[in-house]
Design an enzyme around this catalytic site. Structure first.
Site, PDB file in Angstrom:
ATOM      1  N   ASP A 107      -2.851   9.545  -6.899  1.00 47.94           N
ATOM      2  CA  ASP A 107      -3.110   8.185  -7.351  1.00 47.94           C
ATOM      3  C   ASP A 107      -4.148   8.200  -8.476  1.00 47.94           C
ATOM      4  O   ASP A 107      -3.937   8.846  -9.498  1.00 47.94           O
ATOM      5  CB  ASP A 107      -3.533   7.342  -6.136  1.00 47.94           C
ATOM      6  CG  ASP A 107      -3.645   5.860  -6.409  1.00 47.94           C
ATOM      7  OD1 ASP A 107      -2.610   5.177  -6.345  1.00 47.94           O
ATOM      8  OD2 ASP A 107      -4.763   5.390  -6.682  1.00 47.94           O
ATOM      9  N   HIS A 272       3.096   6.295   0.228  1.00 49.79           N
ATOM     10  CA  HIS A 272       2.169   6.598  -0.855  1.00 49.79           C
ATOM     11  C   HIS A 272       1.054   7.540  -0.406  1.00 49.79           C
ATOM     12  O   HIS A 272       0.635   8.418  -1.171  1.00 49.79           O
ATOM     13  CB  HIS A 272       1.560   5.290  -1.367  1.00 49.79           C
ATOM     14  CG  HIS A 272       0.560   5.461  -2.463  1.00 49.79           C
ATOM     15  ND1 HIS A 272       0.888   5.968  -3.712  1.00 49.79           N
ATOM     16  CD2 HIS A 272      -0.777   5.186  -2.513  1.00 49.79           C
ATOM     17  CE1 HIS A 272      -0.193   5.997  -4.472  1.00 49.79           C
ATOM     18  NE2 HIS A 272      -1.221   5.532  -3.768  1.00 49.79           N
TER      19      HIS A 272
END
Length: 292
Positions: A107, A272
């Site tokens: 990320d 994620h």
């Protein structure tokens, strides 16, 4: 569970401009730095780090502005540029005795890793980026109704004041939204870990917003300049992503291929937070990369 990676030693390391990073270090052997994402801390790597530490020196810092690292006031676009944050890592590694190191980021940390790979090609030996596109490409694909999934990118891109005020009014609701919506297996984020992430984010609203604001400004400038120069990542690169390309209508592997000639691109069925949801899969991919 304590808010530490078990059997790792913690250091506070000055890196630049009076900024000190909190870093957990464990194992021995070739060095690899693992960078966390939003809205997390270095603890997101707790499972992967323990495995890699059996034969590597594993360094897990909190990025500047996050966790227990320093949170300098945003005095200009460079304060939280990915270039500045990448330089932090080089200084951190050198302070710990490592002139060269592998680098994996998730990320926000993956965007820092990407910039480090471009800016410090002789220092980064291997590069892994988890669940992002390079900043320039991310903005290119975020358009139309599908861009609603990235509403936070646009909110935090606004000038100082409004985004900080809005998020600070309900920080747990804001940061908790992403922890809840982006996880495919909620058991991967047990209550004590979730609370650590919320507390850390709650205490870092201005610096988190500044990090995102940089990604809508100076980071785009840096990526655009590198694209114009034809700059490419020179080390072996592994990318692990959810299949957002299929969902949103772009070819993720092709976008990454434009930045490197030595790419392994993988999609995952994990959510994620893949280093916590599927640590064995992430360890396998990282070990395949490190073996090159």
């Amino acid at each position: 569970m304590l808010p530490v990676i078990q059997d790792f030693t913690y250091h506070r390391v000055p890196v630049a401009d009076g900024v000190t990073l909190n870093a957990a270090v464990g194992g021995s052997g070739p060095a690899i730095i693992l960078l966390h994402g939003f809205p997390q801390t270095h603890l997101m790597w707790r499972h992967v780090a323990a495995d890699l530490a059996t034969d590597h020196t594993v360094i897990c810092p909190d990025l500047r502005g996050y966790g227990d690292s320093d949170k300098p006031a945003e005095t200009g676009p460079d304060t939280y540029s990915k270039r500045t944050m990448a330089a932090d890592l080089v200084a951190l590694a050198r302070a710990l005795g490592h002139e060269r190191f592998a680098l994996a980021g998730h990320d926000r940390g993956a965007l820092v890793a990407f910039r480090a790979g471009l800016d410090h090609p002789d220092t980064i030996t291997h590069l892994a980026c988890l669940d992002v596109l390079p900043t320039l490409d991310m903005w290119d694909v975020m358009r139309g109704a599908s861009a609603a999934v990235g509403f936070h990118l646009y909110l935090m891109a606004q000038p100082p004041g409004l985004p900080e005020q809005m998020i600070s009014a309900a920080p747990d609701a804001f940061f908790g939204h992403f922890l809840d919506q982006w996880v495919a297996d909620p058991a991967a984020l047990p209550a004590e870990i979730r609370e650590i992430y919320l507390a850390a984010s709650r205490a870092a609203v201005p610096s988190i917003v500044a990090d995102y604001r940089a990604s809508a400004g100076i980071d785009v400038e840096h990526d655009s300049a590198d694209r114009a120069r034809g700059s490419r990542l020179r080390m072996p690169v592994t990318v692990i992503q959810q299949d957002w390309g299929a969902a949103l209508g772009y070819d993720a592997a092709a976008l990454w291929q434009a930045w490197t000639d030595d790419l392994r691109h993988h999609t995952t069925t994990a959510g994620h937070f893949m280093a916590e949801e599927a640590p064995a899969e992430i360890v396998q991919r990282l070990r395949e990369l490190l073996a090159l």
